[in-house]
Design an enzyme around this catalytic site. Structure first.
Site, PDB file in Angstrom:
ATOM      1  N   ASN A  23       0.808  -1.218   0.000  1.00 34.52           N
ATOM      2  CA  ASN A  23       0.000   0.000   0.000  1.00 34.52           C
ATOM      3  C   ASN A  23       0.847   1.276   0.000  1.00 34.52           C
ATOM      4  O   ASN A  23       0.342   2.364  -0.260  1.00 34.52           O
ATOM      5  CB  ASN A  23      -0.960  -0.002   1.190  1.00 34.52           C
ATOM      6  N   ARG A  92      -7.885  -0.892  -7.458  1.00 36.47           N
ATOM      7  CA  ARG A  92      -8.367   0.452  -7.139  1.00 36.47           C
ATOM      8  C   ARG A  92      -7.254   1.488  -7.016  1.00 36.47           C
ATOM      9  O   ARG A  92      -7.453   2.658  -7.301  1.00 36.47           O
ATOM     10  CB  ARG A  92      -9.133   0.430  -5.821  1.00 36.47           C
ATOM     11  N   CYS A 116     -16.125  -3.448  -5.376  1.00 37.06           N
ATOM     12  CA  CYS A 116     -15.419  -4.712  -5.305  1.00 37.06           C
ATOM     13  C   CYS A 116     -16.066  -5.541  -4.216  1.00 37.06           C
ATOM     14  O   CYS A 116     -16.990  -5.093  -3.544  1.00 37.06           O
ATOM     15  CB  CYS A 116     -13.928  -4.513  -5.092  1.00 37.06           C
ATOM     16  N   PRO A 122     -16.630   4.082  -2.986  1.00 36.25           N
ATOM     17  CA  PRO A 122     -16.719   5.242  -3.881  1.00 36.25           C
ATOM     18  C   PRO A 122     -15.393   6.011  -3.972  1.00 36.25           C
ATOM     19  O   PRO A 122     -14.456   5.734  -3.218  1.00 36.25           O
ATOM     20  CB  PRO A 122     -17.781   6.114  -3.206  1.00 36.25           C
ATOM     21  N   ASP A 124     -15.644   9.559  -4.278  1.00 40.25           N
ATOM     22  CA  ASP A 124     -16.108  10.949  -4.168  1.00 40.25           C
ATOM     23  C   ASP A 124     -15.106  11.858  -3.457  1.00 40.25           C
ATOM     24  O   ASP A 124     -14.959  13.034  -3.814  1.00 40.25           O
ATOM     25  CB  ASP A 124     -17.472  10.996  -3.462  1.00 40.25           C
ATOM     26  N   LEU A 125     -14.388  11.319  -2.470  1.00 44.72           N
ATOM     27  CA  LEU A 125     -13.444  12.178  -1.734  1.00 44.72           C
ATOM     28  C   LEU A 125     -12.249  12.562  -2.603  1.00 44.72           C
ATOM     29  O   LEU A 125     -11.749  13.692  -2.528  1.00 44.72           O
ATOM     30  CB  LEU A 125     -12.973  11.484  -0.448  1.00 44.72           C
ATOM     31  N   ILE A 330     -14.992   0.261   8.759  1.00 46.01           N
ATOM     32  CA  ILE A 330     -14.458   0.835   7.517  1.00 46.01           C
ATOM     33  C   ILE A 330     -15.214   0.282   6.314  1.00 46.01           C
ATOM     34  O   ILE A 330     -15.661   1.045   5.453  1.00 46.01           O
ATOM     35  CB  ILE A 330     -12.944   0.519   7.351  1.00 46.01           C
TER      36      ILE A 330
HETATM   37  C1  UD1 Z   1      -6.646   1.658   1.410  1.00 40.51           C
HETATM   38  C2  UD1 Z   1      -5.864   0.382   1.303  1.00 40.51           C
HETATM   39  C3  UD1 Z   1      -6.722  -0.815   1.727  1.00 40.51           C
HETATM   40  C4  UD1 Z   1      -7.340  -0.574   3.098  1.00 40.51           C
HETATM   41  C5  UD1 Z   1      -8.044   0.763   3.153  1.00 40.51           C
HETATM   42  C6  UD1 Z   1      -8.546   1.112   4.536  1.00 40.51           C
HETATM   43  C7  UD1 Z   1      -4.329   0.853  -0.514  1.00 40.51           C
HETATM   44  C8  UD1 Z   1      -3.869   0.506  -1.873  1.00 40.51           C
HETATM   45  N1  UD1 Z   1      -5.413   0.212  -0.059  1.00 40.51           N
HETATM   46  O1  UD1 Z   1      -7.708   1.581   0.457  1.00 40.51           O
HETATM   47  O2  UD1 Z   1      -5.878  -1.973   1.754  1.00 40.51           O
HETATM   48  O3  UD1 Z   1      -8.265  -1.606   3.372  1.00 40.51           O
HETATM   49  O4  UD1 Z   1      -7.149   1.817   2.739  1.00 40.51           O
HETATM   50  O5  UD1 Z   1      -7.510   1.117   5.439  1.00 40.51           O
HETATM   51  O6  UD1 Z   1      -3.722   1.639   0.172  1.00 40.51           O
HETATM   52  N2  UD1 Z   1     -14.405   6.215   0.994  1.00 40.51           N
HETATM   53  C9  UD1 Z   1     -15.381   7.084   0.603  1.00 40.51           C
HETATM   54  N3  UD1 Z   1     -15.107   7.929  -0.435  1.00 40.51           N
HETATM   55  C10 UD1 Z   1     -13.906   7.936  -1.078  1.00 40.51           C
HETATM   56  C11 UD1 Z   1     -12.903   7.059  -0.647  1.00 40.51           C
HETATM   57  C12 UD1 Z   1     -13.188   6.197   0.410  1.00 40.51           C
HETATM   58  O7  UD1 Z   1     -16.478   7.101   1.169  1.00 40.51           O
HETATM   59  O8  UD1 Z   1     -13.718   8.730  -2.001  1.00 40.51           O
HETATM   60  C13 UD1 Z   1     -14.673   5.270   2.112  1.00 40.51           C
HETATM   61  C14 UD1 Z   1     -14.452   3.812   1.733  1.00 40.51           C
HETATM   62  O9  UD1 Z   1     -15.575   3.249   1.093  1.00 40.51           O
HETATM   63  C15 UD1 Z   1     -14.155   3.194   3.072  1.00 40.51           C
HETATM   64  C16 UD1 Z   1     -13.383   4.298   3.795  1.00 40.51           C
HETATM   65  O10 UD1 Z   1     -13.718   5.514   3.119  1.00 40.51           O
HETATM   66  O11 UD1 Z   1     -15.355   2.969   3.773  1.00 40.51           O
HETATM   67  C17 UD1 Z   1     -11.897   4.130   3.794  1.00 40.51           C
HETATM   68  O12 UD1 Z   1     -11.461   3.838   2.479  1.00 40.51           O
HETATM   69  P1  UD1 Z   1     -10.053   4.285   1.933  1.00 40.51           P
HETATM   70  O13 UD1 Z   1      -9.142   4.629   3.038  1.00 40.51           O
HETATM   71  O14 UD1 Z   1     -10.243   5.272   0.837  1.00 40.51           O
HETATM   72  O15 UD1 Z   1      -9.550   2.944   1.265  1.00 40.51           O
HETATM   73  P2  UD1 Z   1      -8.534   2.910   0.096  1.00 40.51           P
HETATM   74  O16 UD1 Z   1      -7.639   4.092   0.197  1.00 40.51           O
HETATM   75  O17 UD1 Z   1      -9.243   2.642  -1.195  1.00 40.51           O
END
Ligand code: UD1
Length: 421
Positions: A23, A92, A116, A122, A124-125, A330
Site C-alpha cells: 500500500n 483500485r 469490489c 466510492p 467521491d473524496l 471501515i
Molecule cells: C486503502 C488500502 C486498503 C485498506 C483501506 C482502509 C491501498 C492501496 N489500499 O484503500 O488496503 O483496506 O485503505 O484502510 O492503500 N471512501 C469514501 N469515499 C472515497 C474514498 C473512500 O467514502 O472517495 C470510504 C471507503 O468506502 C471506506 C473508507 O472511506 O469505507 C476508507 O477507504 P479508503 O481509506 O479510501 O480505502 P482505500 O484508500 O481505497
C-alpha cells in the site's frame, strides 16, 4: 489458476523476512508520474498488484525495469493522459494516477474503478479534493474527466462517512505538490503509507508538513525531480506472519516488522495472551501454551485497528473459546470469509457490521474459496490450524498482495503446497 493445500497442525518455527509495503508502493509508483526524471524505488514487493501498476504506468508512457525488489522508472516523453478501464478495474490503487496526471498535464481521463467484493468503495473524496484544487471534473461513460489551467492550493476537508481515506489523501497530496500556493488537507489519513508517500514526494522536492497527522500542509512547487526511495515494510503482511506463528503455537522471528506501525494489532495480541518480544530486528513471537482469551475488535482508521487485519483476527477468534465480537467500521460488508470459516466448523454469526464469534477448540479442514486479498490470508491461517487438509481455492487474490506467502510459511515448517486447479 492455483490453489493451496494446507495440512494443519504444524507449529511454525524460524525466521521470516517481511516484504516491502504494497500500500506504500502503489501510490509511490503513481507519484513517479509527477517528474520527467528517473526514480528508483527499493524494497518493492514482487506482487501481482505491483505488476498491474507498472503495466498502467507503461501505458501512460513510463519505461521501467523491475529486478530484485528494485524498480527503476522513467517517463519516455509521451504524455498519454488516459488510464483505461481494463487497467484500472483490476486494482483500485490505479485511480491514484488521476492527481499526478492532472498536475503534470492539466488533463486526465481515468476510468472509475467500480465496486469490489468488500463493498461499494466510492471515489467521491478523491474528486472533491481535486475539485477544491481547481480541477473541473465530469463523469462520462465510466470515466472521470478532469481538467484545469493550473491547480491552485485550497483548504480541503477530506473526512467521509467512514472517516479519512488513504488513497484520496494520497491523490490530493500528489496533485497539491505541483499546485500554485498552499493546500491544507484536514481529516487527512494518518496511515504509515501516507507518511511514506509524503516522504517520497519530499525527496522529489515537494514541500509537505504534518504528514502522519490529520492536518497536512502542502506548499506547491514548480517542478519535482527524480528520487531514490526505499518503501517501508508491510505492516499487514507482518501482522499476518505474527498471527501465523501465534495461532500455530510456534516460535518465529518476524524480521523487519516495525512494531511502531502495528500498535493496535500487537496490543490486542498481548491481551489475547500471545507472548511477543519487540526489538530492532523485528517481532519475536514466543511459544506459548497458555489458553487464548476471547476479545473484541473495532476496525478504525489508523492508529485504530486495521480493517486489513480483520479476517486474520476472525480466524484467531474462531479457535479462542468464548465469545468474541468484531465491529467493522471501515467496510461494513467485508465479511465474505464468514461463510468459508463456518464451513470449517467455525461458529460465526454476522449481523450488519458486526460478527459474533463463538470460539471452538479446533477447526476442521474443508475446501474453501478465497474472496479477497485479506480474506484469503484469514483462510490460510485457518488451514494452518485445522484438523486435516484444507484446500484454499482462487488464491490469485492472495498473490495480489502477499509475496510468496506459501513459500515463506513452508520455510517456517508449515505443510503447505501450491497446486494447479
Ligand atoms: C486503502 C488500502 C486498503 C485498506 C483501506 C482502509 C491501498 C492501496 N489500499 O484503500 O488496503 O483496506 O485503505 O484502510 O492503500 N471512501 C469514501 N469515499 C472515497 C474514498 C473512500 O467514502 O472517495 C470510504 C471507503 O468506502 C471506506 C473508507 O472511506 O469505507 C476508507 O477507504 P479508503 O481509506 O479510501 O480505502 P482505500 O484508500 O481505497
Amino acid at each position: 489458476m492455483d490453489k493451496l493445500i494446507i495440512e494443519g497442525g504444524a507449529p511454525l518455527k524460524g525466521t521470516v523476512e517481511v516484504s516491502g509495503s504494497k500500500n506504500s508502493l502503489l501510490p509511490i509508483l503513481a507519484a513517479t508520474l509527477l517528474t520527467r526524471d528517473k526514480c528508483v524505488i527499493k524494497n518493492a514487493p514482487d506482487l501481482r498488484d505491483t505488476v498491474s501498476m507498472l503495466r498502467l504506468l507503461r501505458y501512460l508512457g513510463s519505461n521501467y525495469e523491475f529486478k530484485d525488489h528494485r524498480i527503476v522508472i522513467k517517463p519516455n516523453g509521451s504524455s498519454e493522459i488516459e488510464a483505461p478501464y481494463k487497467l484500472v478495474s483490476t486494482m483500485r490503487a490505479s485511480f491514484c494516477v488521476l492527481g499526478p496526471l492532472l498536475a503534470r498535464y492539466g488533463r486526465a481521463k481515468v476510468s472509475l474503478p467500480g465496486g469490489c467484493i468488500i463493498g461499494v468503495r466510492p471515489v467521491d473524496l478523491h474528486l472533491k479534493g481535486l475539485a477544491k484544487l481547481g480541477a473541473k471534473i465530469t463523469i462520462r461513460e465510466g470515466y472521470a474527466h478532469a481538467e484545469t489551467k493550473h491547480l491552485k492550493g485550497g483548504h480541503i476537508y477530506l473526512g467521509g462517512p467512514f472517516g479519512s481515506s488513504v488513497l484520496a489523501t494520497g491523490n490530493v497530496m500528489m496533485a497539491a505538490a505541483l499546485a500554485r500556493g498552499t493546500t491544507i488537507i484536514e481529516s487527512a489519513a494518518c496511515e504509515p503509507e501516507v507518511v511514506d508517500l509524503a516522504r517520497f514526494l519530499i525527496k522529489m522536492g515537494a514541500r509537505i508538513k504534518g504528514e502522519g497527522s490529520p492536518c497536512i500542509e502542502i506548499t506547491g512547487v514548480k517542478e519535482l525531480h527524480g528520487a531514490e526511495y526505499e518503501v517501508i515494510p508491510d505492516r499487514i503482511e507482518a501482522a499476518t506472519l505474527v498471527m501465523a506463528a501465534a495461532i500455530t503455537r510456534g516460535e518465529v522471528m518476524v524480521r523487519g516488522a516495525r512494531a511502531e506501525h502495528m500498535t493496535a494489532v500487537l496490543e490486542k495480541l498481548k491481551d489475547v495472551g500471545v507472548n511477543l518480544k519487540i526489538s530492532k530486528e523485528g517481532i519475536l513471537v514466543k511459544k506459548t501454551a497458555r489458553k487464548f482469551k476471547p476479545f473484541d475488535i473495532v476496525t478504525l482508521p489508523y492508529p485504530g485497528f486495521p480493517t486489513d487485519a480483520q479476517a486474520q483476527f476472525m480466524t484467531l477468534m474462531s479457535i479462542t473459546e468464548g465469545i468474541s465480537v468484531i465491529t467493522e467500521k471501515i467496510y461494513p460488508d467485508r465479511f465474505m470469509h464468514v461463510a468459508e470459516l463456518n464451513r470449517m466448523g467455525a461458529q460465526i454469526k454476522r449481523e450488519g457490521p458486526y460478527a459474533v464469534v463463538h470460539g471452538i477448540k479446533q477447526l476442521s479442514a474443508a475446501p474453501v474459496m478465497a474472496s479477497d486479498l485479506r480474506a484469503s490470508a484469514g483462510l490460510v491461517l485457518a488451514g494452518l490450524v485445522a484438523r486435516g487438509k484444507t484446500e484454499v481455492h482462487r488464491i490469485y487474490h492472495l498473490d495480489r498482495g502477499y509475496e510468496r506467502l506459501d513459500f515463506k510459511l513452508q520455510r517456517l515448517g508449515a505443510r503447505i503446497e501450491r497446486a494447479r486447479e
